[in-house]
Design a protein around this motif. Structure first.
Motif, PDB file in Angstrom:
ATOM      1  N   VAL A 163       0.861  -1.187   0.000  1.00  0.00           N
ATOM      2  CA  VAL A 163       0.000   0.000   0.000  1.00  0.00           C
ATOM      3  C   VAL A 163       0.894   1.232   0.000  1.00  0.00           C
ATOM      4  N   VAL A 164       0.842   1.992  -1.092  1.00  0.00           N
ATOM      5  CA  VAL A 164       1.805   3.068  -1.347  1.00  0.00           C
ATOM      6  C   VAL A 164       1.128   4.425  -1.291  1.00  0.00           C
ATOM      7  N   ASP A 165       1.816   5.401  -0.717  1.00  0.00           N
ATOM      8  CA  ASP A 165       1.358   6.786  -0.811  1.00  0.00           C
ATOM      9  C   ASP A 165       2.561   7.685  -1.020  1.00  0.00           C
ATOM     10  N   LEU A 166       2.395   8.657  -1.899  1.00  0.00           N
ATOM     11  CA  LEU A 166       3.449   9.622  -2.198  1.00  0.00           C
ATOM     12  C   LEU A 166       2.978  11.028  -1.858  1.00  0.00           C
ATOM     13  N   GLU A 167       3.886  11.855  -1.374  1.00  0.00           N
ATOM     14  CA  GLU A 167       3.667  13.305  -1.351  1.00  0.00           C
ATOM     15  C   GLU A 167       4.667  13.900  -2.317  1.00  0.00           C
ATOM     16  N   THR A 168       4.226  14.851  -3.139  1.00  0.00           N
ATOM     17  CA  THR A 168       5.064  15.380  -4.215  1.00  0.00           C
ATOM     18  C   THR A 168       4.975  16.895  -4.269  1.00  0.00           C
ATOM     19  N   THR A 169       5.868  17.497  -5.043  1.00  0.00           N
ATOM     20  CA  THR A 169       5.837  18.956  -5.202  1.00  0.00           C
ATOM     21  C   THR A 169       4.749  19.400  -6.168  1.00  0.00           C
ATOM     22  N   GLY A 170       4.181  18.457  -6.899  1.00  0.00           N
ATOM     23  CA  GLY A 170       3.124  18.773  -7.866  1.00  0.00           C
ATOM     24  C   GLY A 170       2.696  17.512  -8.587  1.00  0.00           C
ATOM     25  N   HIS A 171       1.919  17.684  -9.646  1.00  0.00           N
ATOM     26  CA  HIS A 171       1.316  16.533 -10.322  1.00  0.00           C
ATOM     27  C   HIS A 171       2.088  16.041 -11.537  1.00  0.00           C
ATOM     28  N   SER A 172       3.132  16.745 -11.973  1.00  0.00           N
ATOM     29  CA  SER A 172       3.745  16.434 -13.268  1.00  0.00           C
ATOM     30  C   SER A 172       5.254  16.185 -13.147  1.00  0.00           C
ATOM     31  N   PRO A 173       5.679  14.902 -13.061  1.00  0.00           N
ATOM     32  CA  PRO A 173       7.123  14.627 -13.009  1.00  0.00           C
ATOM     33  C   PRO A 173       7.851  15.076 -14.269  1.00  0.00           C
ATOM     34  N   SER A 174       7.135  15.081 -15.408  1.00  0.00           N
ATOM     35  CA  SER A 174       7.781  15.500 -16.665  1.00  0.00           C
ATOM     36  C   SER A 174       8.135  16.980 -16.651  1.00  0.00           C
ATOM     37  N   LYS A 175       7.444  17.751 -15.785  1.00  0.00           N
ATOM     38  CA  LYS A 175       7.734  19.196 -15.678  1.00  0.00           C
ATOM     39  C   LYS A 175       8.609  19.502 -14.471  1.00  0.00           C
ATOM     40  N   GLY A 176       9.219  18.466 -13.912  1.00  0.00           N
ATOM     41  CA  GLY A 176      10.167  18.700 -12.826  1.00  0.00           C
ATOM     42  C   GLY A 176       9.629  18.477 -11.429  1.00  0.00           C
ATOM     43  N   ASP A 177       8.364  18.058 -11.291  1.00  0.00           N
ATOM     44  CA  ASP A 177       7.847  17.769  -9.950  1.00  0.00           C
ATOM     45  C   ASP A 177       8.498  16.502  -9.415  1.00  0.00           C
ATOM     46  N   ARG A 178       8.738  16.477  -8.094  1.00  0.00           N
ATOM     47  CA  ARG A 178       9.452  15.369  -7.476  1.00  0.00           C
ATOM     48  C   ARG A 178       8.757  14.894  -6.201  1.00  0.00           C
ATOM     49  N   ILE A 179       9.115  13.673  -5.783  1.00  0.00           N
ATOM     50  CA  ILE A 179       8.589  13.089  -4.546  1.00  0.00           C
ATOM     51  C   ILE A 179       9.262  13.750  -3.353  1.00  0.00           C
ATOM     52  N   ILE A 180       8.479  14.071  -2.319  1.00  0.00           N
ATOM     53  CA  ILE A 180       9.071  14.611  -1.081  1.00  0.00           C
ATOM     54  C   ILE A 180       8.878  13.657   0.109  1.00  0.00           C
ATOM     55  N   GLN A 181       7.993  12.664  -0.043  1.00  0.00           N
ATOM     56  CA  GLN A 181       7.836  11.634   0.988  1.00  0.00           C
ATOM     57  C   GLN A 181       7.205  10.408   0.340  1.00  0.00           C
ATOM     58  N   ILE A 182       7.698   9.230   0.719  1.00  0.00           N
ATOM     59  CA  ILE A 182       7.108   7.977   0.248  1.00  0.00           C
ATOM     60  C   ILE A 182       6.899   7.057   1.438  1.00  0.00           C
ATOM     61  N   ALA A 183       5.772   6.367   1.444  1.00  0.00           N
ATOM     62  CA  ALA A 183       5.478   5.395   2.506  1.00  0.00           C
ATOM     63  C   ALA A 183       4.868   4.156   1.870  1.00  0.00           C
ATOM     64  N   ILE A 184       5.264   2.986   2.378  1.00  0.00           N
ATOM     65  CA  ILE A 184       4.707   1.705   1.907  1.00  0.00           C
ATOM     66  C   ILE A 184       4.347   0.882   3.137  1.00  0.00           C
ATOM     67  N   VAL A 185       3.099   0.416   3.165  1.00  0.00           N
ATOM     68  CA  VAL A 185       2.637  -0.478   4.230  1.00  0.00           C
ATOM     69  C   VAL A 185       2.311  -1.818   3.583  1.00  0.00           C
ATOM     70  N   PHE A 186       2.921  -2.880   4.091  1.00  0.00           N
ATOM     71  CA  PHE A 186       2.752  -4.204   3.492  1.00  0.00           C
ATOM     72  C   PHE A 186       1.699  -4.992   4.259  1.00  0.00           C
ATOM     73  N   VAL A 187       0.742  -5.552   3.506  1.00  0.00           N
ATOM     74  CA  VAL A 187      -0.368  -6.302   4.094  1.00  0.00           C
ATOM     75  C   VAL A 187      -0.331  -7.728   3.553  1.00  0.00           C
ATOM     76  N   LYS A 188      -0.439  -8.723   4.451  1.00  0.00           N
ATOM     77  CA  LYS A 188      -0.487 -10.125   4.021  1.00  0.00           C
ATOM     78  C   LYS A 188      -1.359 -10.916   4.988  1.00  0.00           C
ATOM     79  N   ASN A 189      -2.189 -11.799   4.440  1.00  0.00           N
ATOM     80  CA  ASN A 189      -3.061 -12.663   5.254  1.00  0.00           C
ATOM     81  C   ASN A 189      -3.898 -11.866   6.253  1.00  0.00           C
ATOM     82  N   GLY A 190      -4.412 -10.733   5.794  1.00  0.00           N
ATOM     83  CA  GLY A 190      -5.338  -9.951   6.614  1.00  0.00           C
ATOM     84  C   GLY A 190      -4.701  -9.131   7.706  1.00  0.00           C
ATOM     85  N   ALA A 191      -3.376  -8.884   7.629  1.00  0.00           N
ATOM     86  CA  ALA A 191      -2.707  -8.102   8.682  1.00  0.00           C
ATOM     87  C   ALA A 191      -1.564  -7.290   8.079  1.00  0.00           C
ATOM     88  N   ILE A 192      -1.214  -6.208   8.762  1.00  0.00           N
ATOM     89  CA  ILE A 192      -0.056  -5.398   8.370  1.00  0.00           C
ATOM     90  C   ILE A 192       1.203  -6.100   8.876  1.00  0.00           C
TER      91      ILE A 192
END
Length: 925
Positions: free
Chosen positions: A8-37
Motif C-alpha cells: 500500500v503506497v502513498d506519495l507526497e510530491t511537489t506537484g502533479h507532473s514529473p515531466s515538468k520537474g515535480d518530485r517526490i518529497i515523501q514515500i510510505a509503503i505499508v505491506f499487508v499479508k493474510n489480513g494483517a499489516i
C-alpha cells in the motif's frame, strides 16, 4: 490473490507532473499479508527543488524536513526491490503508480510490473452511500485513524486499514451478489476482480447467513414494517418544569428557552384542537424539537401519524437522522418514523433487473450496477438519493427510478416505495417534503390520509414548491437525449437491436425500418428548425448584467405557431410508427429471450417518454393561458442551441395552495405553518397572503432568546461606490477589494452572497487573478463543481475558506460555531426585474392598481435579507459579522426597513479601512 502481499503506497510530491520537474518529497509503503499489516517503510525525499507554499500547507512538510533526506535516485532501486512480486495498492493508483513509474524511468530503474488495486474504485463499489471518497472522509466514516492527512506515512497506514475493511466486507456479501459483481468486475480499471473471486471462494466454502431476500436472483434487504406507538404513558407536559425535565434527557447541556415552551404549547393546542396557526420561530429557539415533541405525543394519543413536511430531501433526512432520534431519547419510547418521498426517488427493482439482461454496458453503467448490487444488500429504504455515483452513473440511476405503480406480483412484494407507503400508516411521524405533500392532494390513492396533524416547516418555501410543481420545462439537451435513445440506428443502439428483433418476427422489417426512419428524419428536422429559430432570436432588451444569459418572453416570438404545429404533427406521425412496431412485437413476447424482452421494455419506456414530451410541447407552445401562466425562453449565447430552454410557469399559486388546504381540512386535522422567516415589519402577512392562507388564521411571532446575538455585529461599509453611479466592472473591483481585505483580516471562513451569478463569477475570477488569496480555499457556486451540499462540505473542511454563493445559499444551510466568521452581502437581494415570473406578477399587481415594488419586490428582498443574516448565528456561542456593501441600505428610504427586519444587533457605519481594523482587533484578541 488471497496469499499475495499487498504493497500500500502513498506519495507526497511537489506537484502533479514529473515531466515538468515535480518530485517526490515523501514515500510510505505499508505491506499487508493474510489480513494483517506485516511491515512498514517510510522516508522523506529531497526533491532538490523548492516545495511550493501550497504543498507545504497541505502536507505540513517543510523544506527543513527534506534537506537532509536522500534523493529519490538514492532509494529508487530499494523501493523497486520492495515492490517486486507485490500487488500495488493506492488511494488513486492513476496518480501514485504513474508518478512512481515516471521516477523509476528517470532513475533508470526497471518499471514495476504486476497487479494493482485502486482503493478509490474499491471503496466506491463497497461503500456506495459514502458522501465522499477522499481518504480523510472515507477514513472518518469507517472509524479508521488518520492523524495527519496528506502525510504519506499516515495516508498509507489509513489506506492499508481501508483495504482490510474492504476485504472483510466483501466476505459478508451474499453469494448471489458476489456472482453478479464478479461477472462485471473484468471491466474495472484495477484488478478488483481477483479480490471478488477470493471472496466468492470463501463464501462458497462457508455457509453464511444474511437477511437478504431475492428478487429475480438479485439479493436485496427488505424494508421492515414499523409499529405505531399508541401509549397512554404520556400526556402533553403543559407545565414548564415538566417540559424542562423531558428536554434535559435529549441534551447534555440543556438551555431553557421560554419561547420554545410557548411554541410547543401553540403546536400542541393547534394539533389537539384541529385548528390552524402560522408561527415564525427564529434561530436559537429549538424549532424542530419544539414541534416534534407535541407531534409525537399527539400521535400517541390518537394512534394516527402526524405528518412533518419540509422543503428539501436533505432537510427531510436531517430531521430523521438527528431530531427523531433525540425525540426517542427524550420520551424513552420507540417513536416510529418513516421518511416518504416521491416514487421517482426510489429504485424500481423490476427496471433494474431488466437492464441487467442487456449485455452492452459502458464503464459508468457497469460501475454503477456494481454499486447498486452492494447497496441493495444494505438499504432499507431503496432511496436512490443514498447512492453516490458519477455523472455518467446518474444517467443510469435515472433509468431505474420508479415511474409507475403498475407492477408484476413479485415486484409488488419487493417494492421499496410501496413498503414506505404501507409503513406510513404504521408510523407515529411521517417525514416528507413539500412536493410530496402537495401532490398528495391530487392522487387517487392518498398517502397522507387518516392522520392526526400536519406541521409544515420552512413554510415560506411552500409557494416556490407549488410553483415548480406546476411548471413545465422544455430543455433542448433533454429532448435530444430522449430522441437519441430511439432515433440512433448505429450498431449496438436500441433502434438497431429492436429492428433485428422485428426482422426475426416480421417479414416487413425493411419496409418498417425505412418508414420509421423517414418519419424520424422529418420530425427531427422540424424540431431542429424550431430550435434554430429560437436560438437565433435576439432580445434587444437583454440587460448587460445578465452576461451571456439571454431571456425573453415567448410572446415576443411572432408568427411561429404554424412551425410549432408542424413539429407536433410530424412528431405524432413518428410516435404512431413507434406504436405500430411495439404492437406488432407484443404478440411475439412469448417467443422472445430474456435479453430480447429487456430491449422491448427499453423500447416501450423511451416511447412513453417521447409521448410525455409531445404533451409538454402542446402545453408550452399551443395552449393559451396568458392570464394564469407566463412562458419564456432562456439561452446562453456561448452554447447554442444546447443551452436552449423554454419554461412555462404559473403566475399565482395561491389557488393551488388553497385547494391543498381544503383537502387537508377534510381530514379534520390541525395545521401548523412554521419557519424562521414568515413575517416582515409593515406587512406581517406577506407570506401568508402569497400562500392563500385565510386572514382568520392567527400568526404568532416568537422572539430569539435574550443575549442570543450578543456576539454578532452588523457593519455597513459606507465608502463603497454607489451601484447605479459606476460601471459594473468598477463595482466588482470594489467588491473584490473588500472581500480580499475582509478575508485576510478574519482568516477566512466567510460567505460572500450575491444576487447575480454573472457578478459572482467575475468577482471570483478577479480575486483569483490577484493571487492575494492563494492560501485560501475559494469555493464558488456555479464555478466550482458539485451540488450545494458538496460545496458546503468543502467549505467546512478547510480552516481557511471562502464560499461565494447566490440565491440558494441565502438560506437553508447551517454552519455553526467558528466555521463561519462573517457573511458579506454584495447587493441587497432584490429579485431581478428581468426574472420572468416576477415580471408577470408585477404586471398583474400594476393592473390591479397596486405598487409592485412595495407589494412584491421589497417584501421578497427583506425576507431573503433576513434569511442571509440567519446563516451567521446558529447558537448563542457563535460570533460573527454581517457586512453590507450595498450603499442603498443607507441612501434609500427603504433601507431602514431592511435593518429593522434584523434582530437588535449593534450597527456600525464605517469605511472599509476602519472595518478591517476592527475585524483584525477582534480576531487578534
Amino acid at each position: 490473490m488471497e496469499n499475495h502481499t499487498y504493497a500500500v503506497v502513498d506519495l507526497e510530491t511537489t506537484g502533479h507532473s514529473p515531466s515538468k520537474g515535480d518530485r517526490i518529497i515523501q514515500i510510505a509503503i505499508v505491506f499487508v499479508k493474510n489480513g494483517a499489516i506485516v511491515k512498514r517503510y517510510a522516508t522523506f525525499v529531497n526533491p532538490y527543488r523548492d516545495i511550493p507554499v501550497f504543498i507545504q500547507h497541505l502536507t505540513s512538510i517543510s523544506e527543513t524536513e527534506v534537506i537532509s533526506a536522500p534523493a529519490f535516485e538514492d532509494i529508487a532501486q530499494q523501493v523497486s526491490d520492495m515492490l517486486q512480486g507485490t500487488v500495488f495498492v493506492a488511494h488513486n493508483t492513476d496518480f501514485d503508480l504513474s508518478f512512481l513509474q515516471s521516477e523509476f524511468k528517470r532513475c533508470q530503474v526497471q518499471k514495476w510490473i504486476g497487479k494493482k488495486i485502486d482503493t478509490v474504485e474499491l471503496s466506491k463499489i463497497l461503500f456506495p452511500s459514502s458522501s465522499s471518497y477522499r481518504l480523510q472522509d472515507i477514513a472518518e466514516e469507517l472509524g479508521i485513524a488518520l492523524p495527519t492527512a496528506h502525510r504519506a506515512d499516515d495516508d498509507a497506514e489509513a489506506t492499508a486499514h481501508l483495504l482490510l475493511v474492504a476485504l472483510s466486507k466483501l466476505k459478508t456479501l451474499p453469494q448471489e451478489t458476489l456472482n453478479l459483481l464478479h461477472r462485471r468486475s473484468f471491466s474495472l480499471r484495477s484488478d478488483i476482480s481477483s479480490l471478488i473471486y477470493d471472496a466468492l471462494k470463501f463464501v462458497r466454502k462457508k455457509e453464511t447467513q444474511n437477511d437478504c431476500g431475492l428478487f429475480r436472483g438479485i439479493p436485496y434487504k427488505p424494508a421492515k414494517m414499523p409499529e405505531i406507538s399508541a401509549t397512554s404513558r404520556y400526556n402533553y407536559p403543559s407545565i414548564d418544569d415538566d417540559k424542562k425535565e423531558l428536554l434535559k434527557k435529549g441534551y447534555s447541556q440543556f438551555e431553557e428557552r421560554q419561547a420554545q415552551f410557548s411554541f410547543m404549547d401553540s403546536v400542541w393546542a393547534t394539533l389537539h384542537d384541529q385548528s390552524e396557526i402560522i408561527a415564525e420561530v427564529p434561530t436559537g429557539i429549538g424549532k424542530t424539537i419544539g414541534y416534534l415533541l407535541p407531534a409525537a405525543i399527539r400521535s400517541f394519543e390518537t394512534g394516527k401519524p402526524v405528518v412533518i413536511s419540509t422543503f428539501t430531501n436533505h432537510l427531510v433526512d436531517r430531521i430523521m437522522e438527528d431530531e427523531v432520534e433525540r425525540i426517542r431519547k427524550i420520551l424513552d419510547v420507540d417513536c416510529s418514523a418513516t421518511v416518504m418521498k416521491g416514487k421517482e426517488q426510489y429504485i424500481s427493482l423490476g427496471k433494474f433487473e431488466e437492464l441487467l439482461q442487456i449485455s452492452d454496458e459502458s464503464y459508468d453503467e457497469t460501475f454503477t450496477i456494481m454499486q447498486i448490487l452492494v447497496w441493495l444488500t444494505e438499504t432499507t429504504s431503496g432511496d436512490v438519493g443514498e447512492l453516490n455515483v458519477s455523472g455518467g452513473g446518474q444517467l443510469f440511476i435515472d433509468r431505474i427510478r420508479k415511474r409507475t405503480n403498475h407492477m408484476a406480483e413479485d415486484e409488488l412484494i419487493a417494492d421499496y416505495h410501496k413498503k414506505m407507503m404501507d409503513a406510513c400508516q404504521h408510523s407515529n411521524l411521517i417525514i416528507t417534503n413539500h412536493s410530496m405533500l402537495l401532490t398528495d392532494s391530487f392522487r387517487e390513492q392518498k398517502v397522507f390520509h387518516s392522520i392526526s396533524g400536519v406541521v409544515i416547516d420552512e413554510a415560506h418555501q411552500f409557494s416556490q414548491t407549488a410553483s415548480r410543481l406546476n411548471e413545465t420545462v422544455l430543455s433542448y439537451m433533454n429532448w435530444k437525449y430522449v430522441m437519441g435513445q430511439l432515433g440512433s440506428d448505429a450498431e449496438g443502439q436500441l433502434l438497431h437491436k429492436t429492428m433485428k428483433i422485428y426482422n426475426k418476427f416480421s417479414s416487413e422489417g425493411t419496409y418498417m425500418f425505412k418508414r420509421l426512419m423517414e418519419s424520424y428524419e422529418l420530425f427531427s428536422l422540424a424540431f431542429d428548425e424550431v430550435a434554430g429559430r429560437l436560438a437565433s432570436l435576439h432580445n434587444p432588451e437583454n440587460k448587460g448584467h445578465l452576461g451571456n444569459r439571454i431571456i425573453f418572453s415567448l410572446d415576443e416570438v411572432n408568427g411561429d405557431e404554424k412551425l410549432f404545429r408542424k413539429m407536433i404533427d410530424l412528431m405524432n406521425v413518428y410516435i404512431g410508427n413507434l406504436d405500430y412496431i411495439s404492437k406488432q412485437l407484443e404478440s411475439h413476447q412469448q417467443a422472445m429471450s430474456s435479453n430480447e424482452l429487456a430491449f422491448m421494455k427499453e423500447w416501450s419506456y423511451w416511447s412513453r417518454e417521447l409521448k410525455i414530451k409531445a404533451g409538454e410541447w402542446i402545453e408550452v407552445f399551443l395552449e393559451k393561458q396568458q392570464d394564469r401562466f407566463t412562458v419564456w425562453i432562456e439561452k446562453d449565447k456561448r452554447s447554442l442551441p444546447g443551452s436552449l430552454s423554454i419554461i412555462k410557469s404559473p403566475i399565482n399559486i395561491s389557488g393551488v395552495v388553497q385547494q391543498f388546504i381544503s383537502v387537508l381540512k377534510q381530514e379534520n386535522v390541525g395545521i401548523v405553518w412554521t419557519s424562521g422567516t414568515l413575517a416582515i415589519n409593515e406587512d406581517e402577512r406577506f407570506v401568508a397572503r402569497q400562500l392563500g392562507i385565510s386572514e382568520d388564521v392567527p400568526l404568532r411571532v416568537f422572539d430569539s432568546p435574550e443575549h442570543f446575538y450578543d456576539k454578532a455585529g452588523i457593519f455597513i461599509v459606507d465608502d463603497m461606490p454607489a451601484i447605479q453611479q459606476v460601471s459594473q466592472f468598477e463595482y466588482i473591483e470594489a467588491v473584490a477589494d473588500a472581500v480580499i481585505q475582509t478575508v485576510i483580516a478574519t482568516g477566512g471562513r466567510l460567505f460572500v452572497l450575491f444576487t447575480s451569478q454573472d457578478m459572482l463569477r467575475k468577482t471570483y475570477e478577479l480575486i483569483i487573478e490577484s493571487e492575494l488569496l492563494d492560501d485560501y480555499a475559494l469555493i464558488a457556486q456555479g464555478v466550482s463543481s458539485g451540488s450545494r451540499m458538496k460545496l458546503l462540505k468543502s467549505f467546512r473542511q478547510f480552516d481557511k475558506s471562502v464560499l461565494f454563493g447566490t440565491n440558494s445559499f441565502w438560506e437553508g444551510v447551517d454552519v455553526p460555531g467558528e466555521a463561519l466568521t462573517a457573511v458579506i452581502i454584495v447587493r441587497l437581494p432584490f429579485t431581478s426585474p428581468d426574472e420572468m415570473v416576477f415580471k408577470a406578477r408585477a404586471a398583474m399587481l400594476s393592473e390591479m392598481g397596486a405598487n409592485p415594488f412595495t407589494e412584491l419586490a421589497l417584501p421578497e428582498a427583506i425576507l431573503r435579507f433576513r434569511q442571509g443574516f440567519g446563516r451567521l448565528i446558529r447558537s448563542s456561542e457563535d460570533r460573527g459579522f454581517f457586512i453590507i456593501l450595498d450603499k442603498r441600505i443607507e441612501t434609500k428610504s427603504y433601507g431602514k426597513r431592511f435593518l429593522k427586519a434584523l434582530p437588535k444587533v449593534p450597527i456600525k457605519k464605517l469605511s472599509l479601512e476602519r472595518m478591517v481594523n476592527e475585524l483584525e482587533d477582534c480576531y487578534n484578541e
